[in-house]
Design an enzyme around this catalytic site. Structure first.
Site, PDB file in Angstrom:
ATOM      1  N   ASP A 174      12.139  50.412  27.699  1.00 48.71           N
ATOM      2  CA  ASP A 174      10.741  50.687  28.063  1.00 48.71           C
ATOM      3  C   ASP A 174      10.570  50.806  29.575  1.00 48.71           C
ATOM      4  O   ASP A 174      10.924  49.896  30.330  1.00 48.71           O
ATOM      5  CB  ASP A 174       9.836  49.561  27.559  1.00 48.71           C
ATOM      6  CG  ASP A 174       9.788  49.491  26.043  1.00 48.71           C
ATOM      7  OD1 ASP A 174      10.689  50.066  25.407  1.00 48.71           O
ATOM      8  OD2 ASP A 174       8.872  48.864  25.511  1.00 48.71           O
ATOM      9  N   ASP A 232       8.558  43.272  20.387  1.00 46.55           N
ATOM     10  CA  ASP A 232       9.106  44.360  19.571  1.00 46.55           C
ATOM     11  C   ASP A 232      10.565  44.650  19.931  1.00 46.55           C
ATOM     12  O   ASP A 232      11.213  45.462  19.271  1.00 46.55           O
ATOM     13  CB  ASP A 232       8.247  45.634  19.683  1.00 46.55           C
ATOM     14  CG  ASP A 232       8.049  46.114  21.106  1.00 46.55           C
ATOM     15  OD1 ASP A 232       7.841  45.284  22.002  1.00 46.55           O
ATOM     16  OD2 ASP A 232       8.104  47.343  21.329  1.00 46.55           O
TER      17      ASP A 232
END
Lengths: 305, 305
Positions: A212, A66
């Site tokens: 992240d 992603d």
């Protein structure tokens, strides 16, 4: 000079019908810096009329799809459109290997130079600089090697106060004054003090992209007092255990980090598909850090000089 | 039983703001067959509410990115959504190597079995069959190894005419009659002729997907009389030289092939970004083959039994 961030995607890994995978464009002056490149990024670039030609550098935080599955397509499109300028690609180990293989099997010899810069995601290190800007890695804590990126404008020249300048200074002397250097005679006596004849330089702006990660307070010294801090906020804090387990953060944790770092603005992104309405994430963050915003598709954030 | 083709993308390699890269879903009964998987296919699947769980097989024609850059994302999403059923992936050499590398660097151990079937794109060969269907490769002529796919329903059972059936036939005897086998005594005398007690079987339908290719008339015997023939039509025929040079076809050539193959319907796709209005491509094809259609995003084509 512009210092503008455009959000192209705000979704975490499981895709949502209304959100796109992570990608952002930081525009500094005439140059676009593309930060992460989820699937469909080239369509988002078209939608927002962002020209490929002005993208000089692409930064990939980690090798979850992603964050980079749109890269091969963008690189191919730049090729088909006859790009000539070099493209600098900063990413973790594996990225060059995968793209090289994709180019090989597609029989593509790129018409422009693609320059890979493999990152050590574990350290805080300068990875790029030009006249105006330095870019540094920010080590994150995720399931796989992952880093964020800190964009810092360099110190700017001091403006000359023409009315206060003595006559007959040479161009090299003026340059030295602009860069906070006094003009001295051979014995070291100050003839012209830069403080007397220059004003304060314009602010050097900064943007920290924290990809992240679990909540990681040891990055605070790196991102202290940044103008904008993007931090992932995959979950609300009632799912803090889940966040920790999946190496992600909550909106509250993002706000705590922004607060401790004395950031000027916090941008939240990388939202779990479970949140149709993002307002609760924003409200949660604002309890701790009022100047928080949702970094959703199409939103643009400026930093004034 | 359904035999339905849904178009997810109609654009050639250089992307267009309004069109998506190649992907199609052929639904036969309860099963989706995904044919090519350009970037953004998983978003298109969401848009048209096509469930991943029903995709059993994915077929990739060749290793140009506009035909497979959406695959890694789709495979990852199926993983995140907890798919359990095996996924069969048919594609040219290189596909397994690339995907395996992408999974490795993302630290992903898929929660479902992904079964690679490497294709020899140069031959016409059966690559899949189940009770209802056979799938064959169709060799194409492109810059890199490339094949199309022919989907053919198997011969169907003959319906029993209950009013004509003699009494006391056993279930195995009924099955034999359905499959056009007479019931005989030990000496080989016909006791019940299947022709007397069964009707004609329903038609076996077929779909030929002719991927990127120069005009290639030697595939006509393979696609003869198919119910639907998809053929790429990147250019209008005034750019025939460019089509040949880039290993693509024109709308007129697609129509000529459909006509020579006596296909029942022609679907045109893979349009160059230069054509904002696709009507001229359709008109050009219809001059030669009137039952032609544009295979654009969202369009659905059925074949009746």
């Amino acid at each position: 000079m512009d210092f503008e961030l455009r959000i192209l995607g705000s979704s975490s890994a499981t895709p949502s019908a209304n959100r796109h995978h992570t990608a952002q464009v930081l525009t500094i002056g005439n140059q676009h810096h593309l930060i992460d490149c989820g699937e469909g990024t080239q369509m988002q670039l078209m939608l927002y009329k962002i020209k490929h030609q002005r993208i000089s550098n692409i930064y990939i935080s980690h090798m979850h799809g992603d964050h980079y599955f749109g890269l091969a397509g963008l690189i191919s499109t730049m090729h088909l459109q006859g790009r000539q300028a070099p493209l600098h690609l900063f990413g973790p180990p594996g990225l060059a290997e995968i793209l090289t293989l994709q180019l090989k099997y597609s029989g593509t010899n790129l018409v422009y130079p693609l320059i890979f810069h493999e990152l050590d995601t574990n350290c805080h290190k300068r990875i790029f600089e030009d006249k105006q800007l330095s870019v540094y890695t920010i080590p994150m804590e995720h399931r796989i090697p992952c880093c964020g990126f800190l964009f810092k404008e360099k110190v700017k020249p001091r403006p000359l106060l023409k009315e206060k300048l003595p006559p007959h200074l040479s161009p090299p002397q003026l340059v030295r004054l602009k860069w906070a250097e006094d003009i001295k005679d051979e014995k070291g006596n100050v003839l012209v003090s830069y403080k007397d004849v220059t004003g304060e330089p314009k602010r050097s702006r900064s943007y920290a992209y924290c990809a992240d990660s679990r909540y990681k307070p040891d990055i605070i010294p790196i991102v202290r007092q940044v103008d904008m801090l993007y931090h992932e906020a995959t979950f609300l804090d009632d799912l803090r255990d889940r966040a920790t387990y999946t190496f992600h953060s909550t909106a509250l944790q993002a706000a705590e980090l922004a607060s401790q770092a004395a950031a000027k603005k916090l941008l939240l992104g990388h939202f779990s598909v479970r949140y149709k309405d993002l307002t609760p994430l924003l409200e949660e963050a604002r309890q701790v850090f009022p100047n928080a915003e949702l970094a959703v598709e199409g939103s643009v954030f400026y930093v004034e000089e």
